[in-house]
Design an enzyme around this catalytic site. Structure first.
Site, PDB file in Angstrom:
ATOM      1  N   ASP A  98      29.075  28.523 -32.567  1.00 57.24           N
ATOM      2  CA  ASP A  98      30.442  28.473 -32.278  1.00 57.24           C
ATOM      3  C   ASP A  98      30.791  28.583 -33.722  1.00 57.24           C
ATOM      4  OD1 ASP A  98      29.680  25.913 -33.513  1.00 57.24           O
ATOM      5  OD2 ASP A  98      30.398  24.553 -31.934  1.00 57.24           O
ATOM      6  N   ASP A 277      28.000  27.388 -22.267  1.00 51.67           N
ATOM      7  CA  ASP A 277      27.337  26.379 -22.931  1.00 51.67           C
ATOM      8  C   ASP A 277      28.116  24.906 -22.516  1.00 51.67           C
ATOM      9  OD1 ASP A 277      28.885  24.783 -25.387  1.00 51.67           O
ATOM     10  OD2 ASP A 277      29.637  26.919 -24.994  1.00 51.67           O
ATOM     11  N   CYS A 315      11.636  19.339  -7.007  1.00 51.10           N
ATOM     12  CA  CYS A 315      11.730  20.012  -8.045  1.00 51.10           C
ATOM     13  C   CYS A 315      10.441  20.137  -8.872  1.00 51.10           C
ATOM     14  CB  CYS A 315      12.737  19.056  -8.966  1.00 51.10           C
ATOM     15  SG  CYS A 315      13.110  19.516 -10.599  1.00 51.10           S
ATOM     16  N   CYS A 317       9.909  20.550 -12.022  1.00 47.72           N
ATOM     17  CA  CYS A 317      10.070  20.007 -13.606  1.00 47.72           C
ATOM     18  C   CYS A 317       8.935  18.960 -14.001  1.00 47.72           C
ATOM     19  CB  CYS A 317      11.477  19.585 -13.804  1.00 47.72           C
ATOM     20  SG  CYS A 317      11.825  17.871 -13.674  1.00 47.72           S
ATOM     21  N   CYS A 320      10.060  15.315 -12.640  1.00 51.30           N
ATOM     22  CA  CYS A 320       9.659  15.209 -11.189  1.00 51.30           C
ATOM     23  C   CYS A 320       8.485  15.381 -10.554  1.00 51.30           C
ATOM     24  CB  CYS A 320      10.628  16.218 -10.217  1.00 51.30           C
ATOM     25  SG  CYS A 320      12.411  15.799 -10.437  1.00 51.30           S
ATOM     26  N   HIS A 346      15.154  16.936 -16.813  1.00 57.47           N
ATOM     27  CA  HIS A 346      15.207  17.424 -15.552  1.00 57.47           C
ATOM     28  C   HIS A 346      16.462  18.233 -15.348  1.00 57.47           C
ATOM     29  CE1 HIS A 346      15.820  17.186 -11.148  1.00 57.47           C
ATOM     30  NE2 HIS A 346      17.094  16.672 -11.518  1.00 57.47           N
TER      31      HIS A 346
END
Lengths: 393, 393
Positions: A98, A277, A315, A317, A320, A346
């Protein structure tokens, strides 16, 4: 070599027939970005609590870094000596930065807005700094980000028409200055950096029109929409996003800054936005709030005390696959830092999966039907929510 | 099935000819432990900031968990419902637990020592709790640790002879009670849990002799040495370790609680110790202090600002393979949590590497020569240091 090569290649691969949603791919010096694309926020050269390996495992394509923070710490000398932020933080995928303008207003002690730039005091040590359009390019060149933003003035909500007009006009002048500065500078690290324009104008339609048309006339290789998600009602937010999408060239990438919740992302993609974002997934993750396909849940809740199931059974991930809500709750109660990591991880995985599903649905022509189904579920727990964009973790 | 099987198998594989150092292996229900072996401290069911995968990658064979902390949070009901700490925290390697006695003295508000146990107030909410030898076994059964410790009384340093004698005698009585309790209880999770004895007696030789001989008469499958590293001079510390090693059976594993620095570990291994636990590598890691083969360094030091080299060029840990001191320093200065993770991880890797090198040197007969060489380097930066053992992160 002068940085006249302004445009990475953006290609639209598929368009939804029932909305403005599109699937695309942007080529950068650090690899391609499949759109719609969500960047987690790595304020100070790290996505809070997580390692680069974990970001890759979560499917993160690129990150946003904050020019304001990196300018103050570690400073431009260190960034240049390191060979840029990619090397410094060991992140080989695209980096978006930014302008720092937002932090000057939201975090630092803003002293004065002048035609030449903004005078502010650091939130860290109170030291005075003057940011000009050229300085902001210098900062982002030292960072070596793939996608850069020009210094802009983001009006708060609500604001007066006069204020919004004055700042949008200043933003346009600075965009031109930033562009000139960027074109005169060689690549610092041997790879091109692309400068996009930022549409401002608050919630005023005529100002947004003027802002977009002036920027488009400057022929930027991509366009960001700033000044939204600053507290305005959701209906106005969506109206302005829709308007901006209509005003910006079809073939160029569009970046909606600082957005948002899953429901916001679904709506904004349907209106033709490509890049996003937001601090939301990591920030609320550190607070124990986890995103799922059935809505958000708090792993800190008392009723999770003996919940020996993962946040989301389906999930894949790391969190999880390996840990239960009961364990995560215990870690939060015991104030263990591993808790912050695991829920952040997660949530980033969920966000990347959300974007991947959007891309898939756009590609196979089922986006709009799927969107209304999924959004109905997600909205239940997020109705009325509006996330303030401060783009800083 | 009653837990009469008291001993996992401990086998001595090699002995150093110039010291009492030995290399061995202890079989547990969760795999074998190669000795000399160092356990990092996972106070509340997590080694602070790190995931189980990272511990495995750092070479960690087993962890120590704190009975006191886990008893208070998450509590025995949650631990039992989870099926024990291994499942709760997703750690499949051995777990050692302390008795909680030390925390009652160092962290909680100790109200009264009685023949039956200790009355204390929780450091978290001020609630009253009474720990008895049987209660401490119950706690460790709920945790499901592979190696358990009986309730003991650890005298501070300095202490009077009368106090040390009284507490060591109480510790012996409680060891017998704990043993009885443990033998009467079935395996809670289907795997055996081993109860060791703890030698106390402060710095008084006759008390240590009495403590050791009484415990050995009870025929424990392993022996811990408590009450050291609590502020006593290093020479006295080493004398007592040496004495205890002589008093304890050659063929049984010996665990020196709460130790220590790399130099301490080298000396204690040379005196015949097999197991260790300490908060040092993770605690100082979170403070930015990194262990290397050339001594300790602070990554927060100003002169590391542009040090674009890893903590240790030869170290294969994740941190050293991926990040520079300059980046780590930046993360500490910016107060980013990733900093704590990365240096903790490096330090655990260093400690595991230290133990692995000791095992290798004992096996190939070069331990003593190598020890004096390496210790000379390591001591330079650690002279006079004495680490207080509180076994709690």
């Amino acid at each position: 070599m002068i940085n006249k090569t302004k445009s990475h290649t953006f290609e639209i691969l598929a368009e939804d027939s029932k909305s403005q949603a599109r699937r695309g791919v942007l080529q950068t010096a650090h690899g391609s970005l499949e759109t719609p694309c969500f960047f987690p926020v790595g304020t100070a050269g790290t996505v809070k609590t997580l390692s680069p390996d974990e970001l890759v495992a979560a499917g993160v394509q690129g990150i946003l870094a904050n020019s304001y923070h990196l300018y103050l710490r570690p400073g431009l000398d260190v960034l240049r000596s390191a060979g840029g932020l990619h090397k410094f933080m060991n992140w080989n995928r695209p980096i978006l930065t930014d302008s720092g303008g937002y932090q000057v207003f939201s975090l630092a002690n803003l002293k004065r807005v002048e035609d030449e730039g903004v005078l502010f005091q650091s939130h860290i040590d109170g030291s005075y700094h003057f940011l000009t359009p050229a300085k902001v390019i210098e900062i982002q060149r030292a960072i070596g980000s793939d996608l850069m933003m020009p210094l802009d003035l983001c009006a708060p909500y609500p604001t007066t028409y006069a204020q919004a007009k004055e700042w949008h006009e200043q933003t346009l002048l600075w965009a031109a200055e930033a562009r000139l500065e960027q074109e005169q500078q060689p690549f610092l690290y041997g790879h091109p950096q692309e400068l996009w324009g930022i549409v401002q104008g608050s919630t005023f339609e005529d100002l947004r029109r003027e802002s977009a048309s002036e920027l488009v006339a400057m022929n930027f290789p991509g366009y960001a929409i700033g000044g939204l998600a600053v507290g305005e009602p959701r209906a106005i937010f969506l109206e302005i996003v829709e308007l901006c999408a209509e005003l910006l060239p079809e073939e160029m990438p569009r970046y909606l800054m600082g957005v948002g919740t899953p429901a916001d992302l679904l709506d904004a993609v349907a209106l033709g936005m490509d890049f996003f974002d937001c601090v939301l997934p990591t920030r609320v993750g550190r607070g124990g709030s986890a995103f799922t396909w059935k809505g958000r849940l708090s792993v800190k809740a008392a009723h999770e005390k003996e919940a020996f199931i993962p946040i989301d059974l389906d999930c894949p991930c790391y969190t999880c696959r390996n840990f239960t809500r009961a364990y995560l709750r215990h870690l939060f109660v015991a104030e263990e830092l591993l808790a912050l990591r695991l829920v952040s991880l997660h949530n980033l995985h969920f966000y990347q999966e959300l974007m991947a599903r959007m891309r898939g649905r756009i590609a196979d022509g089922t986006f709009s039907v799927w969107k209304s189904e999924i959004q109905q579920i997600l909205r239940e727990v997020e109705s009325g929510e509006q996330v303030a964009n401060n783009a800083t973790e």
